[in-house]
Enzyme design. Structure first.
Site, mmCIF file in Angstrom:
data_model
loop_
_atom_site.group_PDB
_atom_site.id
_atom_site.type_symbol
_atom_site.label_atom_id
_atom_site.label_comp_id
_atom_site.label_asym_id
_atom_site.label_seq_id
_atom_site.Cartn_x
_atom_site.Cartn_y
_atom_site.Cartn_z
ATOM 1 N N GLU A 40 10.973 -8.330 -2.223
ATOM 2 C CA GLU A 40 11.519 -7.049 -1.767
ATOM 3 C C GLU A 40 10.905 -6.813 -0.396
ATOM 4 O O GLU A 40 9.736 -6.456 -0.299
ATOM 5 C CB GLU A 40 11.140 -5.984 -2.810
ATOM 6 C CG GLU A 40 12.058 -4.792 -2.795
ATOM 7 C CD GLU A 40 11.454 -3.687 -1.984
ATOM 8 O OE1 GLU A 40 11.783 -3.625 -0.774
ATOM 9 O OE2 GLU A 40 10.660 -2.911 -2.523
ATOM 10 N N LEU A 41 11.689 -7.074 0.655
ATOM 11 C CA LEU A 41 11.101 -7.212 1.996
ATOM 12 C C LEU A 41 11.533 -6.078 2.929
ATOM 13 O O LEU A 41 11.944 -5.024 2.470
ATOM 14 C CB LEU A 41 11.467 -8.592 2.543
ATOM 15 C CG LEU A 41 11.139 -9.761 1.585
ATOM 16 C CD1 LEU A 41 11.581 -11.096 2.155
ATOM 17 C CD2 LEU A 41 9.650 -9.788 1.233
ATOM 18 N N LYS A 99 -2.175 -8.628 -7.627
ATOM 19 C CA LYS A 99 -3.012 -8.478 -6.425
ATOM 20 C C LYS A 99 -2.498 -7.241 -5.682
ATOM 21 O O LYS A 99 -1.488 -7.284 -4.974
ATOM 22 C CB LYS A 99 -2.874 -9.748 -5.567
ATOM 23 C CG LYS A 99 -3.213 -9.579 -4.098
ATOM 24 C CD LYS A 99 -4.691 -9.432 -3.864
ATOM 25 C CE LYS A 99 -4.996 -9.214 -2.383
ATOM 26 N NZ LYS A 99 -4.853 -7.793 -1.967
ATOM 27 N N PRO A 100 -3.175 -6.088 -5.871
ATOM 28 C CA PRO A 100 -2.745 -4.892 -5.125
ATOM 29 C C PRO A 100 -3.216 -4.979 -3.677
ATOM 30 O O PRO A 100 -4.099 -5.782 -3.354
ATOM 31 C CB PRO A 100 -3.468 -3.751 -5.857
ATOM 32 C CG PRO A 100 -4.661 -4.387 -6.492
ATOM 33 C CD PRO A 100 -4.357 -5.845 -6.712
ATOM 34 N N GLU A 151 15.052 -5.141 -8.638
ATOM 35 C CA GLU A 151 14.044 -4.525 -9.508
ATOM 36 C C GLU A 151 14.648 -3.272 -10.130
ATOM 37 O O GLU A 151 15.617 -2.717 -9.613
ATOM 38 C CB GLU A 151 12.801 -4.162 -8.697
ATOM 39 C CG GLU A 151 12.159 -5.379 -8.071
ATOM 40 C CD GLU A 151 10.806 -5.078 -7.450
ATOM 41 O OE1 GLU A 151 10.663 -4.047 -6.781
ATOM 42 O OE2 GLU A 151 9.890 -5.890 -7.663
ATOM 43 N N CYS A 178 10.281 1.156 2.926
ATOM 44 C CA CYS A 178 11.182 0.120 3.443
ATOM 45 C C CYS A 178 12.640 0.563 3.372
ATOM 46 O O CYS A 178 13.486 -0.049 3.995
ATOM 47 C CB CYS A 178 10.962 -1.182 2.704
ATOM 48 S SG CYS A 178 11.146 -1.000 0.949
ATOM 49 N N GLY A 186 6.774 -6.408 0.464
ATOM 50 C CA GLY A 186 6.041 -6.341 1.733
ATOM 51 C C GLY A 186 6.938 -6.800 2.866
ATOM 52 O O GLY A 186 8.167 -6.729 2.763
ATOM 53 N N SER A 187 6.318 -7.323 3.913
ATOM 54 C CA SER A 187 7.098 -7.655 5.112
ATOM 55 C C SER A 187 7.896 -8.941 4.903
ATOM 56 O O SER A 187 7.542 -9.802 4.090
ATOM 57 C CB SER A 187 6.160 -7.826 6.304
ATOM 58 O OG SER A 187 5.406 -9.008 6.129
ATOM 59 N N GLU A 246 11.557 -2.204 11.877
ATOM 60 C CA GLU A 246 11.178 -0.987 11.147
ATOM 61 C C GLU A 246 10.043 -0.314 11.906
ATOM 62 O O GLU A 246 9.039 -0.962 12.211
ATOM 63 C CB GLU A 246 10.581 -1.356 9.795
ATOM 64 C CG GLU A 246 11.535 -1.765 8.733
ATOM 65 C CD GLU A 246 10.781 -2.073 7.449
ATOM 66 O OE1 GLU A 246 11.088 -1.435 6.446
ATOM 67 O OE2 GLU A 246 9.914 -2.956 7.447
ATOM 68 N N TRP A 281 0.812 -1.222 0.000
ATOM 69 C CA TRP A 281 0.000 0.000 0.000
ATOM 70 C C TRP A 281 0.844 1.271 0.000
ATOM 71 O O TRP A 281 0.323 2.348 -0.234
ATOM 72 C CB TRP A 281 -0.934 0.022 1.233
ATOM 73 C CG TRP A 281 -0.213 -0.257 2.516
ATOM 74 C CD1 TRP A 281 -0.137 -1.469 3.157
ATOM 75 C CD2 TRP A 281 0.576 0.651 3.302
ATOM 76 N NE1 TRP A 281 0.654 -1.359 4.290
ATOM 77 C CE2 TRP A 281 1.096 -0.075 4.394
ATOM 78 C CE3 TRP A 281 0.885 2.008 3.189
ATOM 79 C CZ2 TRP A 281 1.914 0.507 5.367
ATOM 80 C CZ3 TRP A 281 1.708 2.592 4.149
ATOM 81 C CH2 TRP A 281 2.203 1.845 5.221
ATOM 82 N N ASN A 282 2.158 1.178 0.281
ATOM 83 C CA ASN A 282 2.912 2.431 0.481
ATOM 84 C C ASN A 282 3.266 3.145 -0.821
ATOM 85 O O ASN A 282 3.403 4.359 -0.848
ATOM 86 C CB ASN A 282 4.135 2.221 1.386
ATOM 87 C CG ASN A 282 5.130 1.234 0.821
ATOM 88 O OD1 ASN A 282 4.819 0.488 -0.108
ATOM 89 N ND2 ASN A 282 6.322 1.213 1.381
#
Ligand code: SIN
Length: 478
Positions: free
Chosen positions: A252-253, A177-178, A458, A286, A230-231, A381, A153-154
């Protein structure tokens, strides 16, 4: 929300070019808590339909010349830019970030589409020197297959384009899937992709709760790749779910970025870098500075200059002119931030900034001095506008603090000593390192982490490799 083009606001999922309208779940504006609209909560059967559509669409999509795919991506890029104002307003309404930042994200997201449209023409294989006179060996690049894309969502626009554009350029098709907090930016992007001429089924969007959709995508043998931002906890779970079908993974965590300021740093530049790195998107990134490590000789001057800048930040709804920090995404995010601050203060940290009396959906931007590794905010975080300052004396101490985390996404440091610049740059165990800059996010630079921060890269040239397989083609009897 008054859009110039009301057609960009879709409250639907998209499967095989058909919009699926169902009002199963509300989506709210984080600055008011008011419902913006609804979305379908896609089922396992609908997820399977989207996977099948992507599989069928890939037959034609992968066969198209690269230049044709590149032209369609360039058209999409231009439409995204042409609709910047509407996209930014949608983004701010569902995500909360200030409109100026939302416009910046539209440009950042669009840049990935242009970059990968250009890279599509450079998907080169190679001819390998032959081991015998009558043989040739080719290494050919092929698209991985149907890809599952799960985004946070960020950055509801940029995280989609950074994954989808290289995949489309490579010849893959997508099931996206957003986040259920921010689906409307993704759906607007899909409207524009269709207007650009990207064919039905190439890009499918599933809205709703993550569990069913995620489980169906990861279990499917048709899906050959998963890209997730995400996490670390969810990334590890998805990797486990992908293991039986051995999918290619880009993860990408989470991060826990150190931001180191050495005594010989340019003070103004370091403060500016800290503001950019720490407070972009209200600290909900992140790569944002999570631990600010400052050498003793510059510590007090740095803290007072940073605190002055933070005290001047304006907090409020992202659509209000002059606001620099919007609401946090939800109550759980605010709770976590407040818990981190309370824990730090109970263990001896001191706020160097003014206290504010903000409504519940906002978090106080704060500089804390006297931070130590025993505090929660050193280990996790915070994902909010909290700038904890750790004092150190030696370079060795700074490196040991900086690397003393399971995470390895981004790190920053400020120095004017070139020998130290190389020494520290090489010693930092992170996928991205910024020297005298607080920003490491660009379409042209590889983005990604090491250790618990994930797998793969990425953006940049590396970004398209993640969507390609290499086939060795052995030609005999020549
Ligand atoms: C993220 O926070 O996941 C990405 C931030 C960026 O691209 O800069």
């Amino acid at each position: 929300m008054k859009l110039d083009d009301a057609g960009l606001f879709r409250q639907s999922a998209l499967i095989d070019g058909a919009w699926l309208d169902r009002a199963d779940m509300p989506v709210t504006d984080p600055s008011t808590g008011q419902v913006i609209g609804n979305i379908p909560d896609c089922t396992a059967a609908e997820t399977t339909r989207a996977i099948r559509a992507a599989e069928r669409a890939m037959v034609d999509w992968r066969a198209r010349p690269h230049a044709e795919r590149a032209d369609l991506l360039l058209r999409w890029y231009q439409l995204i830019l042409d609709n910047t104002e509407d996209l930014a307003l949608l983004l701010t309404t569902e995500q909360g970030k200030p409109l100026t930042e939302a416009r910046g994200e539209v440009a950042y997201g669009a840049a990935f589409v242009r970059w990968f449209a250009e890279e599509a023409r450079r998907i080169n294989g190679k001819i390998i020197p032959s081991p015998s006179r009558d043989k040739k060996i080719l290494a050919m690049k092929e698209p991985v297959g149907v890809c599952a894309i799960i985004t946070p969502w960020n950055f509801p626009i940029a995280m989609i384009t950074r994954k989808v554009a290289p995949g489309l350029a490579a010849g893959c098709t997508m099931v996206i899937k957003p986040s259920d907090f921010t689906p409307y930016s993704a759906l607007a992007l899909a409207v524009l992709a269709a207007r650009a001429g990207i064919p039905d089924g190439v890009l499918n969007i599933l809205t709703g709760r993550p569990e069913t959709i995620g489980a169906t995508l990861t279990a499917s043998p048709v899906v050959r790749k998963l890209s997730f931002t995400g996490s670390t906890r969810v990334g590890a779970l998805l990797a486990e779910q992908c293991a039986p079908t051995l999918k290619k993974l880009s993860l990408e965590l989470g991060g826990n970025a150190p931001f180191i300021v050495f005594d010989d740093a340019d003070l103004d530049a370091a403060v500016e870098g800290a503001m950019v790195s720490k407070f972009r998107n209200g600290g909900q990134t992140c790569v944002c500075a999570n631990r600010i490590l400052v050498q003793s000789g510059i510590h007090d001057a740095f803290v007072s200059a940073l605190a002055r800048r933070v005290d001047a930040l304006s907090v409020g709804p992202g659509t209000k002119a002059g606001v620099s920090i919007g609401p946090m995404i939800n109550a759980a995010a605010v709770d976590k931030i407040r818990t981190h601050v309370a824990d730090a203060v109970s263990k001896g940290a001191t706020p160097a900034t003014r206290a504010r009396d903000l409504p519940d959906q906002y978090a106080d931007p704060v500089v804390l001095t006297g931070a130590t590794p025993r505090m929660l905010l050193a280990a996790e975080e915070t994902f909010g506008p909290v700038a904890p300052v750790f004092r150190f004396d030696t370079e060795e101490e700074a490196l040991s603090l900086a690397n003393g985390t399971p995470f390895g996404l981004a790190a920053y440091f400020y120095t004017r000593d070139m020998a130290r610049a190389f020494r520290v740059g090489e010693a930092l165990e992170f996928g991205m390192v910024g020297l005298n800059t607080g920003l490491v996010s660009h379409d042209v630079a590889p983005f990604g982490g090491v250790k618990a921060s994930g797998l793969g890269r990425e953006g940049a040239q590396e970004g398209i490799e993640e969507y390609l397989e290499t086939k060795a083609f052995h030609l005999g009897g020549l």
